[in-house]
Design a protein around this motif. Structure first.
Motif, PDB file in Angstrom:
ATOM      1  N   ASP A 285      17.605 -29.357  -5.761  1.00  0.00           N
ATOM      2  CA  ASP A 285      16.184 -29.596  -6.039  1.00  0.00           C
ATOM      3  C   ASP A 285      15.353 -28.354  -5.724  1.00  0.00           C
ATOM      4  OD1 ASP A 285      16.834 -32.165  -6.739  1.00  0.00           O
ATOM      5  OD2 ASP A 285      16.221 -33.060  -4.830  1.00  0.00           O
ATOM      6  N   PHE A 286      15.635 -27.757  -4.580  1.00  0.00           N
ATOM      7  CA  PHE A 286      14.868 -26.575  -4.157  1.00  0.00           C
ATOM      8  C   PHE A 286      15.092 -25.418  -5.135  1.00  0.00           C
ATOM      9  CE2 PHE A 286      14.603 -22.588  -1.713  1.00  0.00           C
ATOM     10  CZ  PHE A 286      13.287 -22.661  -1.290  1.00  0.00           C
ATOM     11  N   SER A 287      16.333 -25.198  -5.507  1.00  0.00           N
ATOM     12  CA  SER A 287      16.655 -24.088  -6.407  1.00  0.00           C
ATOM     13  C   SER A 287      16.050 -24.300  -7.791  1.00  0.00           C
ATOM     14  CB  SER A 287      18.175 -23.919  -6.510  1.00  0.00           C
ATOM     15  OG  SER A 287      18.735 -23.634  -5.256  1.00  0.00           O
ATOM     16  N   PHE A 288      16.128 -25.533  -8.284  1.00  0.00           N
ATOM     17  CA  PHE A 288      15.531 -25.821  -9.588  1.00  0.00           C
ATOM     18  C   PHE A 288      14.043 -25.543  -9.576  1.00  0.00           C
ATOM     19  CE2 PHE A 288      13.313 -28.925 -12.295  1.00  0.00           C
ATOM     20  CZ  PHE A 288      13.750 -28.490 -13.535  1.00  0.00           C
ATOM     21  N   MET A 289      13.383 -25.938  -8.495  1.00  0.00           N
ATOM     22  CA  MET A 289      11.950 -25.697  -8.417  1.00  0.00           C
ATOM     23  C   MET A 289      11.643 -24.209  -8.365  1.00  0.00           C
ATOM     24  SD  MET A 289       8.959 -26.645  -8.549  1.00  0.00           S
ATOM     25  CE  MET A 289       9.750 -28.155  -9.056  1.00  0.00           C
ATOM     26  N   GLU A 290      12.472 -23.438  -7.654  1.00  0.00           N
ATOM     27  CA  GLU A 290      12.276 -21.991  -7.597  1.00  0.00           C
ATOM     28  C   GLU A 290      12.441 -21.360  -8.981  1.00  0.00           C
ATOM     29  OE1 GLU A 290      11.543 -19.820  -4.758  1.00  0.00           O
ATOM     30  OE2 GLU A 290      10.751 -21.828  -4.358  1.00  0.00           O
ATOM     31  N   VAL A 291      13.320 -21.931  -9.792  1.00  0.00           N
ATOM     32  CA  VAL A 291      13.548 -21.408 -11.142  1.00  0.00           C
ATOM     33  C   VAL A 291      12.361 -21.719 -12.054  1.00  0.00           C
ATOM     34  CG1 VAL A 291      14.951 -21.631 -13.220  1.00  0.00           C
ATOM     35  CG2 VAL A 291      16.052 -21.499 -10.986  1.00  0.00           C
ATOM     36  N   CYS A 292      11.890 -22.960 -12.025  1.00  0.00           N
ATOM     37  CA  CYS A 292      10.949 -23.439 -13.039  1.00  0.00           C
ATOM     38  C   CYS A 292       9.481 -23.390 -12.617  1.00  0.00           C
ATOM     39  CB  CYS A 292      11.299 -24.877 -13.428  1.00  0.00           C
ATOM     40  SG  CYS A 292      12.920 -25.030 -14.223  1.00  0.00           S
ATOM     41  N   ARG A 293       9.220 -23.142 -11.356  1.00  0.00           N
ATOM     42  CA  ARG A 293       7.827 -23.196 -10.896  1.00  0.00           C
ATOM     43  C   ARG A 293       6.938 -22.223 -11.662  1.00  0.00           C
ATOM     44  NH1 ARG A 293       8.375 -21.906  -5.906  1.00  0.00           N
ATOM     45  NH2 ARG A 293       8.150 -23.916  -4.884  1.00  0.00           N
ATOM     46  N   PHE A 333       7.644 -34.728 -17.574  1.00  0.00           N
ATOM     47  CA  PHE A 333       7.151 -34.249 -16.277  1.00  0.00           C
ATOM     48  C   PHE A 333       7.574 -35.200 -15.166  1.00  0.00           C
ATOM     49  CE2 PHE A 333       4.088 -31.522 -18.596  1.00  0.00           C
ATOM     50  CZ  PHE A 333       4.178 -30.374 -17.811  1.00  0.00           C
ATOM     51  N   GLU A 334       7.433 -36.503 -15.419  1.00  0.00           N
ATOM     52  CA  GLU A 334       7.797 -37.503 -14.412  1.00  0.00           C
ATOM     53  C   GLU A 334       9.285 -37.430 -14.075  1.00  0.00           C
ATOM     54  OE1 GLU A 334       6.012 -39.637 -12.783  1.00  0.00           O
ATOM     55  OE2 GLU A 334       4.125 -39.953 -13.854  1.00  0.00           O
ATOM     56  N   LEU A 335      10.101 -37.225 -15.078  1.00  0.00           N
ATOM     57  CA  LEU A 335      11.550 -37.216 -14.873  1.00  0.00           C
ATOM     58  C   LEU A 335      12.022 -35.928 -14.209  1.00  0.00           C
ATOM     59  CD1 LEU A 335      14.315 -38.565 -15.391  1.00  0.00           C
ATOM     60  CD2 LEU A 335      14.345 -37.411 -17.614  1.00  0.00           C
ATOM     61  N   ILE A 336      11.518 -34.807 -14.698  1.00  0.00           N
ATOM     62  CA  ILE A 336      12.026 -33.514 -14.245  1.00  0.00           C
ATOM     63  C   ILE A 336      11.487 -33.141 -12.869  1.00  0.00           C
ATOM     64  CG2 ILE A 336      12.031 -31.031 -14.751  1.00  0.00           C
ATOM     65  CD1 ILE A 336      11.944 -31.803 -17.730  1.00  0.00           C
ATOM     66  N   PHE A 337      10.218 -33.478 -12.621  1.00  0.00           N
ATOM     67  CA  PHE A 337       9.588 -33.058 -11.368  1.00  0.00           C
ATOM     68  C   PHE A 337       9.324 -34.257 -10.464  1.00  0.00           C
ATOM     69  CE2 PHE A 337       8.212 -29.909 -14.612  1.00  0.00           C
ATOM     70  CZ  PHE A 337       8.852 -28.808 -14.079  1.00  0.00           C
ATOM     71  N   SER A 338      10.363 -35.023 -10.191  1.00  0.00           N
ATOM     72  CA  SER A 338      10.221 -36.252  -9.414  1.00  0.00           C
ATOM     73  C   SER A 338      10.619 -36.082  -7.946  1.00  0.00           C
ATOM     74  CB  SER A 338      11.060 -37.365 -10.044  1.00  0.00           C
ATOM     75  OG  SER A 338      12.430 -36.979 -10.096  1.00  0.00           O
ATOM     76  N   ASP A 339      11.248 -34.962  -7.597  1.00  0.00           N
ATOM     77  CA  ASP A 339      11.721 -34.800  -6.218  1.00  0.00           C
ATOM     78  C   ASP A 339      10.613 -34.229  -5.340  1.00  0.00           C
ATOM     79  OD1 ASP A 339      11.939 -31.753  -6.177  1.00  0.00           O
ATOM     80  OD2 ASP A 339      13.243 -32.236  -7.870  1.00  0.00           O
ATOM     81  N   GLN A 340      10.940 -34.022  -4.073  1.00  0.00           N
ATOM     82  CA  GLN A 340       9.935 -33.601  -3.104  1.00  0.00           C
ATOM     83  C   GLN A 340       9.352 -32.223  -3.410  1.00  0.00           C
ATOM     84  OE1 GLN A 340      11.608 -32.607   0.770  1.00  0.00           O
ATOM     85  NE2 GLN A 340      13.686 -32.499  -0.087  1.00  0.00           N
TER      86      GLN A 340
END
Length: 623
Positions: A285-293, A333-340
């Protein structure tokens, strides 16, 4: 016998601990488990290893690992080397884990410090290997070949220009019509190798470092993808300073880019991230957010800039495109960005979506202000349709093609909080005829009618004012019929305004032809004979009135052909019989034969011919 059993237990415990140390499980050290039963067991386990043994083990690991770390060639260029290196790293991690509980011992503490330093060097090398593998894997797995995407067809184009043919060639993304695509950016073997590295780095506590090297590489891929879609990196200020024509082009590119991003690129990145960080969901989750933010913020900032920009009415349709894109992609958006880590981006998307709705409502308010402020200056020639009428009606007619979206925007209670809310369809309440949008449309029509009434007073001739209002009202009703605007305003509204047109027609007839018909009127109940001179004077007056009206009204305009014919038929229906009756009475007078030619200038056919050329002016237009 007891001592022999204890020795066997210790040997078994050490073997279990060694085995667990080489797996990816996070199970506590077996030694710690046994020591919970009897503190003497740990002492028995540790006392069997002397400091020399500990140092010998650490030296062995140091030699093995250092030989790989110091190598100039990539470790993963040889599968045997990579397996051996990972095995040594596993042993080092297990060593640190096993001896950390005894860190209070100064001698053990020094060994742990040395092991930690060696582990850090190992992690640095794993970072480098991770980067090399990712870059090499992408090079060997060319996205342009199409073997990286599922459910997508690529057709050959004879006019295609290869990169080798032209050094200045800039690749342009082809239009995507099928979003059911997942891109595998790396070969399966490379993904497996990256997973092996990521697993060791996460277990060793180097999650951020692993995520950083991973996200840096993948961010570059997304940036390149956006570039190929024609999307520029623009600040909010830069977007707001753009000329409208340029911004329109950027919005079209943005709409394509956000759809590709949310439906293809981001899901593909999520899949890749989950495979590389398999078993470590938080790290994934953390890595995905770092990629897509960064890419997500770029997309949302552009939409935000459009939302807080000018409310000029001509911007409505492109702002609607942006609004509908964000709305339709809210499930993604709801599906992809649902984690913390991603929830903040999802919430930002919802905020900007609402802000775009506010912007669209603001555009309609600006339209109302534009109508109210439009001054009553020069009159439209011939009483034709005013440019403001054409602009407003064509604008509203075009806007109502997005009726469902506008209903959603103007519905006060619309929002994602509703449990049964459908982002793409809006709330069912938005479909009622008494919706907020219908009320807004009625207001705009009232503003327009009030403005037209003020403009009609510019004409000095009251009958021309009636023609002006008749033309504009007819144009409005015709534009309302058989489309969503008419559905919103309702049948009662249409009937009411058709009645107004008839009243303007009556006003025109009274103001223009009543005095003409009055001249032709002869009292048939009178017993006294009509004097020839009186009839002659009446006919002269008729000729004067008729010629004046025809000369003036031949330049007037009836924009709607059907309405013009109705008006001319009405004139003929009242004027011709009256004129024929008058001429008949005149011809019955004894002295008519001597003086008739002096008085009768127009035959019935002449009257009809003059009526036919009424309202042939060019003012107003018919669009």
């Amino acid at each position: 016998m007891a001592d022999n059993g204890e020795e066997k237990l210790i040997a078994i415990a050490r073997q279990i601990a060694k085995s667990l140390g080489r797996t990816e499980t996070m199970t506590d050290d077996i030694i710690k488990i046994f020591s919970n039963f009897d503190g003497r067991l740990r002492e028995k386990l540790t006392e069997k290893l002397s400091e020399d043994d500990v140092e010998r083990i650490l030296n062995s690991l140091d030699r093995q690992i250092s030989s790989f770390i110091s190598s100039d060639r990539p470790i993963w260029s040889n599968s045997a080397d990579s397996s051996a290196f990972l095995d040594s790293v596993d042993q080092l991690i297990a060593f640190i884990r096993d001896w950390t509980p005894l860190a209070d011992d100064k001698n053990i503490s020094s060994y742990l410090d040395r092991a930690e330093d060696l582990l850090q060097q190992s992690m640095f090398r794993l970072e480098d290997e991770f980067r090399i593998l990712a870059e090499r894997g992408a090079d060997s797995f060319d996205l342009a070949r199409g073997d990286s995407a599922h459910h997508q067809d690529y057709s050959d184009d004879e006019d295609d220009v290869s990169l080798e043919d032209d050094d200045n060639f800039i690749p342009v993304a082809q239009q995507v019509t099928d979003y059911d695509i997942i891109i595998d950016a790396l070969p399966a073997g490379t993904i497996g190798d990256l997973h092996d590295i990521a697993k060791r780095m996460v277990v060793a506590g180097y999650v951020k470092e692993c995520s950083h090297v991973y996200s840096t590489y993948r961010r570059e891929f997304l940036e390149e993808s956006f570039s190929r879609l024609g999307l520029q990196k623009l600040s909010i200020d830069e977007v707001q300073k753009m000329q409208w024509a340029q911004l329109e082009d950027e919005i079209e590119k943005w709409v394509k880019a956000i759809n590709v991003a949310l439906r293809i690129l981001f899901p593909s990145e999520r899949r890749l991230c989950d495979r590389i960080f398999l078993g470590f969901s938080s790290a994934a989750d953390f890595s995905f957010m770092e990629v897509c933010r960064g890419s997500t913020i770029q997309l949302l900032n552009f939409a935000d800039a459009v939302a807080i920009g000018s409310r000029a009415p001509e911007r409505l349709f492109k702002v609607l495109d942006v609004y509908e894109s964000v709305r339709d992609l809210m499930p993604e958006f709801e599906l992809i960005f649902s984690d913390q880590y991603g929830i903040i981006l999802r919430n930002e998307a919802i905020t900007i979506w609402k802000r775009l709705g506010e912007a669209i409502r603001g555009v309609f308010m600006e339209l109302e202000n534009l109508i109210r402020r439009d001054p009553a200056k020069a009159a439209v020639p011939g009483g034709g349709v005013h440019p403001m009428t054409r602009y407003v009606m064509n604008y509203l007619r075009a806007a109502c093609r997005s009726r469902r979206t506008l209903e959603q925007i103007f519905e006060e209670s619309v929002g994602p909080q509703s449990g049964n809310f459908d982002y793409r369809k809006g709330d069912n309440r938005a479909l009622s005829s008494s919706s907020s949008l219908a009320v807004r449309m009625e207001w705009i029509m009232e503003f327009l009618e009030s403005n037209l009434e003020a403009k009609s007073k510019i004409y000095r001739d009251n009958t021309l004012s009636s023609v002006f209002m008749m033309n504009n009202s007819r144009y409005i009703v015709q534009k309302v019929k058989d489309n969503d605007l008419g559905t919103l305003l309702g049948d009662d509204w249409t009937r009411k305004h058709e009645a107004k047109i008839k009243q303007y027609h009556v006003n025109y007839q009274r103001g223009t032809w009543s005095k003409v018909l009055a001249v032709l009127k002869i009292d048939s109940n009178s017993l006294s004979p009509v004097a020839p001179k009186s009839l002659g004077d009446k006919l002269k007056l008729f000729n004067t009135y008729f010629e004046g009206i025809c000369n003036a009204q031949s330049t007037w305009v009836i924009v709607d052909d059907h309405l013009g014919e109705e008006l001319r038929a009405s004139i003929r229906g009242s004027l011709i019989p009256a004129y024929q009756n008058f001429i008949g009475r005149l011809q019955a007078v004894v002295d008519f034969g001597k003086n008739g030619d002096r008085y009768i200038r127009y035959s019935t056919e002449d009257i009809e011919a003059h009526i036919r050329v009424l309202f042939q002016g060019s003012g107003g237009g018919r669009r």
